[in-house]
Design an enzyme around this catalytic site. Structure first.
Site, mmCIF file in Angstrom:
data_model
loop_
_atom_site.group_PDB
_atom_site.id
_atom_site.type_symbol
_atom_site.label_atom_id
_atom_site.label_comp_id
_atom_site.label_asym_id
_atom_site.label_seq_id
_atom_site.Cartn_x
_atom_site.Cartn_y
_atom_site.Cartn_z
ATOM 1 N N CYS A 17 31.457 65.425 -26.148
ATOM 2 C CA CYS A 17 30.465 65.172 -25.101
ATOM 3 C C CYS A 17 29.521 64.062 -25.547
ATOM 4 O O CYS A 17 29.588 63.582 -26.681
ATOM 5 C CB CYS A 17 29.683 66.437 -24.766
ATOM 6 S SG CYS A 17 28.584 66.980 -26.072
ATOM 7 N N CYS A 20 27.613 64.069 -28.829
ATOM 8 C CA CYS A 20 28.345 63.764 -30.070
ATOM 9 C C CYS A 20 28.177 62.300 -30.458
ATOM 10 O O CYS A 20 28.209 61.959 -31.642
ATOM 11 C CB CYS A 20 29.837 64.063 -29.908
ATOM 12 S SG CYS A 20 30.241 65.783 -29.591
ATOM 13 N N ASP A 448 29.359 22.571 -16.775
ATOM 14 C CA ASP A 448 29.627 21.260 -17.360
ATOM 15 C C ASP A 448 30.549 20.510 -16.397
ATOM 16 O O ASP A 448 31.275 21.127 -15.611
ATOM 17 C CB ASP A 448 30.289 21.457 -18.721
ATOM 18 C CG ASP A 448 30.770 20.151 -19.318
ATOM 19 O OD1 ASP A 448 29.958 19.215 -19.383
ATOM 20 O OD2 ASP A 448 31.947 20.073 -19.696
ATOM 21 N N ASP A 647 33.553 23.684 -21.910
ATOM 22 C CA ASP A 647 34.821 23.732 -22.649
ATOM 23 C C ASP A 647 34.833 22.913 -23.928
ATOM 24 O O ASP A 647 35.784 22.989 -24.693
ATOM 25 C CB ASP A 647 35.965 23.239 -21.757
ATOM 26 C CG ASP A 647 35.965 21.720 -21.602
ATOM 27 O OD1 ASP A 647 34.852 21.143 -21.548
ATOM 28 O OD2 ASP A 647 37.047 21.131 -21.550
ATOM 29 N N ASP A 651 29.443 21.588 -25.864
ATOM 30 C CA ASP A 651 28.931 22.657 -25.001
ATOM 31 C C ASP A 651 28.525 23.902 -25.791
ATOM 32 O O ASP A 651 27.907 24.808 -25.229
ATOM 33 C CB ASP A 651 29.990 23.066 -23.966
ATOM 34 C CG ASP A 651 30.274 21.955 -22.966
ATOM 35 O OD1 ASP A 651 29.329 21.210 -22.654
ATOM 36 O OD2 ASP A 651 31.424 21.842 -22.515
#
Length: 767
Positions: A17, A20, A448, A647, A651
């Site tokens: 549960c 825990c 970008d 990418d 960046d």
């Protein structure tokens, strides 16, 4: 997490549960070498950030001291590369399958023993004739004795799991769900046993037996655990599918012969042969052959892509048409598929900020419930109607059973598992669960330009000829002159000629004028290719094309002019073409209520031209990497959460600065490592898809948490009997057990609805 730490997935046995979770996290966080511990109740795993000095056996001892354990096989797994992550993932799934099978067997055994108890007790109540026959045949003591034997077999046979974990938890002063079930059913069994064998020791009129509810409660909870275990197995389907994609063997060239070896035995640099229809066994570079490869498992894109010499291929993808020879490059833990599996595991094991509150509540919930049950029993014994003692016991048992916080602990991790798994199916990888929650609140998506919105390389986007020349003739002459040039615009002209199937003729007397253009003799004609200023320097009149050149400039297209024998022949328009899907992606983000901004290092004119074409709201051009970061910080200072999509290497700072960094998977490793979300294909439509999936997952989590908390909050007073004085309504322990068991099944089932989610780019998606 420190970048130098290693992340280890550790299976944990004995968690039942939400309460825990915090206990296991505290126990593991105290182990030397562990910098952070995150526990996922849905997967029954702990994700540990470990450094030098960490030992798995120390973690196991800490778990055992807290009342939990990890499979002994875990102790043999190393932490250093190889295929350990894949093996651990496979072992985890096998462990979950065994757990589901064991839960089924326990339930069926308990059901076989409980059905006779249920028939004896309920049949006697419902059918007076059956009641009289039972008492005439077995007698009152014989009937109770038979129920005692069967109920005892249930509680201490398949139901002993509750006592094995619950009683030690009680003795440690850290009760959890097993303790609630053990207390409730154990009290009912003990009371009934005394009533059976020593009824004279009890107050008059109180010697009643409750073997049937005790046995039925255990059986129903075991049923719930079995259904929950089956559903949990389905939540990990994404990782299982990824692992199933891996080839087991490869045909490799060794000592002049082609031999079949296990993929694990491949060495970097070896050449692997892949026949049509086979799975590519290893990440590598194509050295021979051409084919189309189905990369849907990586990118989520259904269309196979062409692959030839020099192109990279990924292990787990499917070769379609031609035979390939692939040089192995990335093996074991470095392979893309292994990295994807790790990223999905990290996301599924992550903990959303909202889960921290849930953990704090469930950590104190069980002790509070036990206190409520004790007070309730005493109040019923003092104020309740006769027979007060057994009524108080029944009510206390009902409170204990109804309050089990299983659903609370499962509400968040199951939704995260299914949501991130579904995202992986579509080539969207969340590096952490916190990104899943953060993405939902994004108000601005900053993009970008070069390589993200556009292809990142110039291409021929327009060809305008003058009288006397046709398109193919003009392109053939331009390509002939540009054949010896290394300029990016020259490569764009050559690529356009190749795409049209044009074979340029040979050129001679080649001459390059730096910053202006090139000229040569082609088929006996003087041909020049270059910028407008080059044509002007050659004395060529451009006035007739002034309007066209002005139009191209407004569109941020670069004009390249072709002159033949001193006369203008054509104007070639070159530009970085907009990627397919970029327009739809921007429109979809607007439909989701998100503002779209562009951050570009390109010129203002070029950036604004692209923005106009795509319908982008705000443009920030001429930016160096640090300037992009400053723009993001200004947007954040306005109180708006920002996601940045990029990418390139430049960046990386912006990806790290934004609330959510989204890297195009076709970009550089540095960009990918700096981002929280990775799109495995360059299709920008996956950005709104990721946002829609994030919203759907968080909506699903809120539904689960409402059910879990509202269920417990509403039913505990009912179980305690607040409705009894006014309406005579008292919740049965059996109904409480059924409701508690199926609340967890409901939460997991609701999370599994996310598997049907289709991230359509133009909608927010529905869960």
């Amino acid at each position: 997490m420190d970048r130098h730490d290693t992340t280890l997935q550790l299976p944990v046995e004995g968690m039942r549960c939400g309460s825990c979770v915090s206990r296991v996290e505290r126990a593991l966080a105290a182990v030397p070498g562990v910098s952070a511990a995150r526990v996922n109740l849905a997967t029954r795993e702990a994700s540990l950030d470990v450094a030098d000095g960490f030992r798995v056996d120390a973690a196991r001892r800490a778990l055992q001291a807290a009342g939990y354990d990890t499979p002994a096989a875990t102790l043999t797994d190393g932490l250093d590369g190889g295929d350990g992550d894949d093996r651990a993932s496979t072992d985890t799934h096998a462990h979950h399958d065994r757990e589901a099978d064991a839960a089924r067997d326990r339930f069926l055994f308990a059901l076989a023993l409980t059905l006779p108890v249920f028939v004896l007790e309920m049949g006697g109540h419902l059918l007076p004739a059956f009641h009289h026959w039972l008492h005439g045949t077995l007698g009152h003591f014989g009937l109770n004795l038979l129920q005692f034997l069967l109920a005892t077999a249930v509680l201490f046979g398949p139901g002993r799991v509750f006592f094995r974990h619950g009683v030690p938890a009680l003795l440690r002063g850290a009760p959890e769900m097993n303790a609630l079930v053990a207390l409730g059913t154990g009290a009912a069994w003990l009371y009934s046993t005394v009533a059976t064998f020593a009824p004279a020791a009890m107050p008059e009129g109180t010697a009643q037996v409750y073997f049937e509810p005790a046995a039925v409660i255990v059986t129903l909870i075991l049923l719930g655990r079995w259904l929950e275990a089956r559903a949990r197995g389905r939540t990990g389907a994404a990782i299982r599918r990824l692992l199933d994609l891996q080839a087991k063997t490869a045909r490799v060239q060794r000592d002049g012969a082609v031999v079949e070896v296990a993929v694990d035995a491949l060495r970097r640099g070896e050449r692997v042969r892949v026949r049509p229809g086979e799975t590519v066994p290893v990440d590598g570079v194509v050295r021979e052959g051409r084919s189309h490869v189905d990369e849907a498992m990586v990118t989520g894109e259904p269309v196979p892509v062409a692959r030839g010499p020099g192109d990279r291929v990924v292990g787990g993808t499917v070769n379609q048409t031609g035979a390939l020879v692939v040089e192995a490059t990335d093996l074991g833990a470095d392979a893309l598929l292994a990295r994807i599996v790790r990223m999905v595991q990290q996301a599924q094991g992550a903990k959303l900020p909202i889960q921290a509150l849930v953990d704090r509540v469930t950590a104190v919930f069980v002790p509070v419930v036990i206190g409520v049950a004790v007070v309730t029993a005493l109040l019923w014994w003092w104020l309740g109607p006769a027979p007060a003692l057994p009524m108080g016991l029944v009510v206390a048992v009902t409170v204990l059973i109804i309050a089990c916080p299983c659903a609370m602990g499962l509400a968040t991790p199951t939704s995260i598992m299914v949501g991130t798994g579904r995202a992986a199916d579509h080539g969207i990888l969340f590096r952490g669960g916190d990104a899943l929650q953060a993405l939902r609140g994004v108000a601005v998506v900053a993009l970008d330009k070069t390589g993200t919105l556009t292809e990142g390389r110039p291409a021929l986007v327009g060809l305008h000829t003058v009288a006397g020349f046709d398109d193919d003739q003009a392109l053939s002459l331009a390509a002939a002159v540009e054949a010896d040039s290394e300029h990016p615009l020259a490569r764009a002209v050559l690529a356009a000629a190749k795409q049209r199937g044009i074979q340029p003729p040979a050129a001679s007397d080649f001459d390059s004028v730096t910053g202006m253009g090139v000229r040569a003799r082609v088929q006996g004609r003087d041909v020049a290719v270059g910028a407008p200023r080059f044509m002007t320097a050659l004395g060529i009149d451009l006035q007739p094309q002034a309007g066209l050149l002005e139009t191209l400039s407004a569109k941020a297209h670069t004009p390249v002019l072709l002159a033949v024998d001193g006369r203008l022949a054509a104007v070639l328009a070159l530009a970085d073409p907009i990627k397919a899907g970029s327009r739809e992606a921007v429109a979809s983000l607007h439909a989701l209520g998100v503002e779209v901004a562009m951050l570009s290092g390109d010129t203002e004119a070029t950036a604004r031209a692209v923005a106009r074409e795509l319908g982008i709201d705000a443009v920030h051009a001429g930016l160096l990497p640090d300037a992009k970061v400053e723009v993001l910080r200004r947007l954040q200072a306005e109180g708006r959460a920002v996601a940045f999509v990029g990418d390139g290497i430049n960046d990386a700072p912006a990806l790290a600065t934004a609330e959510v960094g989204i890297a195009i998977g076709t970009g550089t490793d540095i960009a990918i490592e700096s981002a929280e979300v990775v799109l495995m294909a360059g299709d920008l439509r996956k950005v709104p898809a990721a946002l829609a999936l994030s919203r759907a997952t968080l909506r699903n989590i809120r539904q689960n948490l409402f059910w879990a908390f509202a269920y417990n909050t509403a039913l505990i007073p009912v179980a305690a009997g607040v409705l009894y004085p006014a309406f005579g309504i008292l919740l049965s322990p059996v109904l409480a057990a059924a409701a508690m068991a199926f609340s967890s099944v409901f939460v997991v089932g609701n999370a599994l609805r996310l598997r049907r989610f289709t991230p359509i780019a133009t909608s927010a998606g529905q869960a």
